[in-house]
Design a protein around this motif. Structure first.
Motif, mmCIF file in Angstrom:
data_model
loop_
_atom_site.group_PDB
_atom_site.id
_atom_site.type_symbol
_atom_site.label_atom_id
_atom_site.label_comp_id
_atom_site.label_asym_id
_atom_site.label_seq_id
_atom_site.Cartn_x
_atom_site.Cartn_y
_atom_site.Cartn_z
ATOM 1 N N SER A 52 0.850 -1.167 0.000
ATOM 2 C CA SER A 52 0.000 0.000 0.000
ATOM 3 C C SER A 52 0.890 1.221 0.000
ATOM 4 O O SER A 52 1.754 1.370 0.857
ATOM 5 C CB SER A 52 -0.897 0.002 1.246
ATOM 6 O OG SER A 52 -1.776 -1.084 1.208
ATOM 7 N N ALA A 55 0.573 7.921 1.746
ATOM 8 C CA ALA A 55 0.142 9.180 1.163
ATOM 9 C C ALA A 55 1.353 10.037 0.864
ATOM 10 O O ALA A 55 2.202 10.223 1.713
ATOM 11 C CB ALA A 55 -0.782 9.908 2.141
ATOM 12 N N PRO A 56 1.478 10.520 -0.381
ATOM 13 C CA PRO A 56 2.646 11.315 -0.729
ATOM 14 C C PRO A 56 2.755 12.559 0.138
ATOM 15 O O PRO A 56 1.769 13.240 0.373
ATOM 16 C CB PRO A 56 2.405 11.681 -2.203
ATOM 17 C CG PRO A 56 1.417 10.682 -2.695
ATOM 18 C CD PRO A 56 0.577 10.358 -1.520
ATOM 19 N N THR A 70 -5.605 14.532 -3.239
ATOM 20 C CA THR A 70 -4.157 14.393 -3.045
ATOM 21 C C THR A 70 -3.428 14.826 -4.315
ATOM 22 O O THR A 70 -3.799 14.418 -5.423
ATOM 23 C CB THR A 70 -3.794 12.927 -2.723
ATOM 24 O OG1 THR A 70 -4.451 12.539 -1.525
ATOM 25 C CG2 THR A 70 -2.295 12.765 -2.556
ATOM 26 N N LEU A 72 0.209 15.130 -6.479
ATOM 27 C CA LEU A 72 1.534 14.539 -6.652
ATOM 28 C C LEU A 72 2.408 15.574 -7.320
ATOM 29 O O LEU A 72 2.134 16.008 -8.442
ATOM 30 C CB LEU A 72 1.450 13.273 -7.507
ATOM 31 C CG LEU A 72 2.720 12.432 -7.637
ATOM 32 C CD1 LEU A 72 3.156 11.903 -6.283
ATOM 33 C CD2 LEU A 72 2.498 11.277 -8.601
ATOM 34 N N LEU A 107 -1.367 6.573 -7.884
ATOM 35 C CA LEU A 107 -2.613 7.270 -7.601
ATOM 36 C C LEU A 107 -3.736 6.285 -7.273
ATOM 37 O O LEU A 107 -4.564 6.541 -6.389
ATOM 38 C CB LEU A 107 -3.001 8.147 -8.791
ATOM 39 C CG LEU A 107 -2.043 9.304 -9.097
ATOM 40 C CD1 LEU A 107 -2.490 10.053 -10.335
ATOM 41 C CD2 LEU A 107 -1.933 10.250 -7.909
ATOM 42 N N ASN A 109 -3.301 3.421 -5.862
ATOM 43 C CA ASN A 109 -3.000 2.977 -4.498
ATOM 44 C C ASN A 109 -3.474 4.003 -3.469
ATOM 45 O O ASN A 109 -3.937 3.651 -2.379
ATOM 46 C CB ASN A 109 -1.497 2.740 -4.341
ATOM 47 C CG ASN A 109 -1.049 1.432 -4.955
ATOM 48 O OD1 ASN A 109 -1.870 0.598 -5.311
ATOM 49 N ND2 ASN A 109 0.245 1.249 -5.094
ATOM 50 N N GLN A 110 -3.363 5.291 -3.817
ATOM 51 C CA GLN A 110 -3.810 6.333 -2.907
ATOM 52 C C GLN A 110 -5.310 6.256 -2.663
ATOM 53 O O GLN A 110 -5.791 6.444 -1.539
ATOM 54 C CB GLN A 110 -3.442 7.709 -3.465
ATOM 55 C CG GLN A 110 -1.961 8.024 -3.439
ATOM 56 C CD GLN A 110 -1.390 7.976 -2.031
ATOM 57 O OE1 GLN A 110 -1.895 8.639 -1.140
ATOM 58 N NE2 GLN A 110 -0.368 7.182 -1.838
ATOM 59 N N LEU A 113 -5.876 3.290 -0.435
ATOM 60 C CA LEU A 113 -5.425 3.611 0.914
ATOM 61 C C LEU A 113 -6.418 4.512 1.640
ATOM 62 O O LEU A 113 -6.724 4.302 2.819
ATOM 63 C CB LEU A 113 -4.053 4.279 0.845
ATOM 64 C CG LEU A 113 -3.414 4.697 2.176
ATOM 65 C CD1 LEU A 113 -3.215 3.479 3.069
ATOM 66 C CD2 LEU A 113 -2.099 5.413 1.938
ATOM 67 N N LYS A 114 -6.919 5.505 0.938
ATOM 68 C CA LYS A 114 -7.885 6.429 1.545
ATOM 69 C C LYS A 114 -9.130 5.684 2.018
ATOM 70 O O LYS A 114 -9.622 5.908 3.133
ATOM 71 C CB LYS A 114 -8.261 7.501 0.517
ATOM 72 C CG LYS A 114 -9.209 8.567 1.048
ATOM 73 C CD LYS A 114 -9.473 9.611 -0.014
ATOM 74 C CE LYS A 114 -10.427 10.686 0.508
ATOM 75 N NZ LYS A 114 -10.696 11.716 -0.541
#
Length: 335
Positions: A52, A55-56, A70, A72, A107, A109-110, A113-114
């Motif tokens: 996972s 978060a950047p 989010t 990048l 992205l 994955n973000q 994750l969220k």
């Protein structure tokens, strides 16, 4: 974020060759320095385990992409590329679209994750344990890299030349053939009408090719069933003899330059091959393999430094292992 690009492009011409990469000399590193170097190279090319993505952290520079609130930033993308192994970095340099693919994966994955964090997935005991193990592994790996930094001037020219001389046999480039082909697809199994139609087309093609003013390029463009190759007049390019189908190689080896073979029957149809030119077997010069050889030697030196460090660590604080208990764990049935 580790991304195993694992680039591989299959040979598009039907059944002509075994799997042929875009550059026959670069399908695998040509130098086999040692077992250690080989093992390291295999490890680097293996697909990375999915993780996972965190978060950047807000970086600097222009915004490259945005998803779910989010952003990048340019600096973050540069950091991602810098974290890849040299082989993947080189692949991205050759094909920038791979970087866009990597960003899309990040992205995606973000978004996952969220959603997972919103559902407190990270607080599940087994997930929390896995996170802690990943954290520990990252710390260990990062620290081991720091104690196995290879000097910038290694290897020197003398070492490089010596290793090259010792491994010349591993750098032999096999004989290569520049060929073109005209392909006639056979009918489906059991379809006598389609088979007869294919044989009729093959006969017509042979008749065209045997005319005094026959132009193989032109006939291939109009009559070949391999459409991609047909657009190039049947041109296939340079193919090492080790990657040619045995049936094709048997015909090509005995042909003169400019000669055209009789139809060669394979499982997918008939192949008529024209030999354009031949390159004899040769040994790659040091200049062609220098970068790969340097990377192999540096990887080998880093591995040796890492093993030496671990050896000293274990010598200072030897581990005590209960072999009997360990054997019971191995013998225990999996629940």
């Amino acid at each position: 974020m580790q991304l195993a690009l694992g680039l591989f492009i299959g040979f598009s011409t039907p059944a002509l060759s075994q799997t042929v990469p875009p550059h026959p000399l670069r399908s695998q590193p040509p130098v086999k320095v040692s077992e250690t170097a080989r093992t390291k190279a295999e490890t680097n090319s293996a697909p990375a385990k999915e993780k996972s993505a965190p978060a950047p952290v807000s970086g600097g520079g222009e915004t490259i992409a945005r998803v779910g609130g989010t952003e990048l930033k340019e600096d973050e993308v540069k950091a991602l590329v810098a974290g890849l192994n040299p082989r993947d970095q080189a692949a991205i340099a050759r094909d920038p679209s791979l970087l866009a693919q990597m960003v899309r994966v990040l992205l995606a994955n973000q978004l996952v994750l969220k959603e997972a964090v919103a559902k407190h997935w990270d607080q599940k005991p087994e997930v929390a344990a896995a996170i802690e193990k990943a954290r520990e592994a990252a710390i260990v790996e990062s620290y081991l890299r720091s104690v196995s930094v290879v000097p910038a001037d290694f290897p020197d020219q003398e070492t490089l030349q010596s290793v090259y001389d010792q491994n010349k046999s591993a750098m032999l480039v096999p004989r290569q053939f520049q060929i073109a082909q005209l392909y006639v697809a056979s009918g489906a199994d059991g379809d006598k009408a389609a088979e007869e139609k294919a044989r009729k087309k093959l006969s017509d093609v042979q008749a065209k090719l045997k005319q005094p003013s026959a132009d193989f390029d032109a006939v291939a463009r109009t009559d070949s069933d391999a459409k991609d190759a047909a657009e190039k007049g049947g041109a296939v390019g340079w193919v090492p003899e080790t990657q040619l189908r045995q049936e094709i190689k048997a015909s090509v080896i005995g042909m003169a330059k400019g000669a055209v073979s009789e139809p060669i029957k394979l499982e997918d149809g008939w192949h008529i091959v024209k030999l354009i030119d031949t390159r004899p077997a040769s040994t790659l010069p040091l200049s062609d393999v220098k970068d790969q050889l340097i990377q192999r030697l540096r990887d080998e030196r880093a591995n040796a430094m890492r093993r030496a460090y671990l050896g000293e660590l274990l010598k200072k604080d030897p581990p005590a292992i209960n072999e009997l208990a360990l054997s019971k764990v191995v013998a225990a049935p999996t629940p």
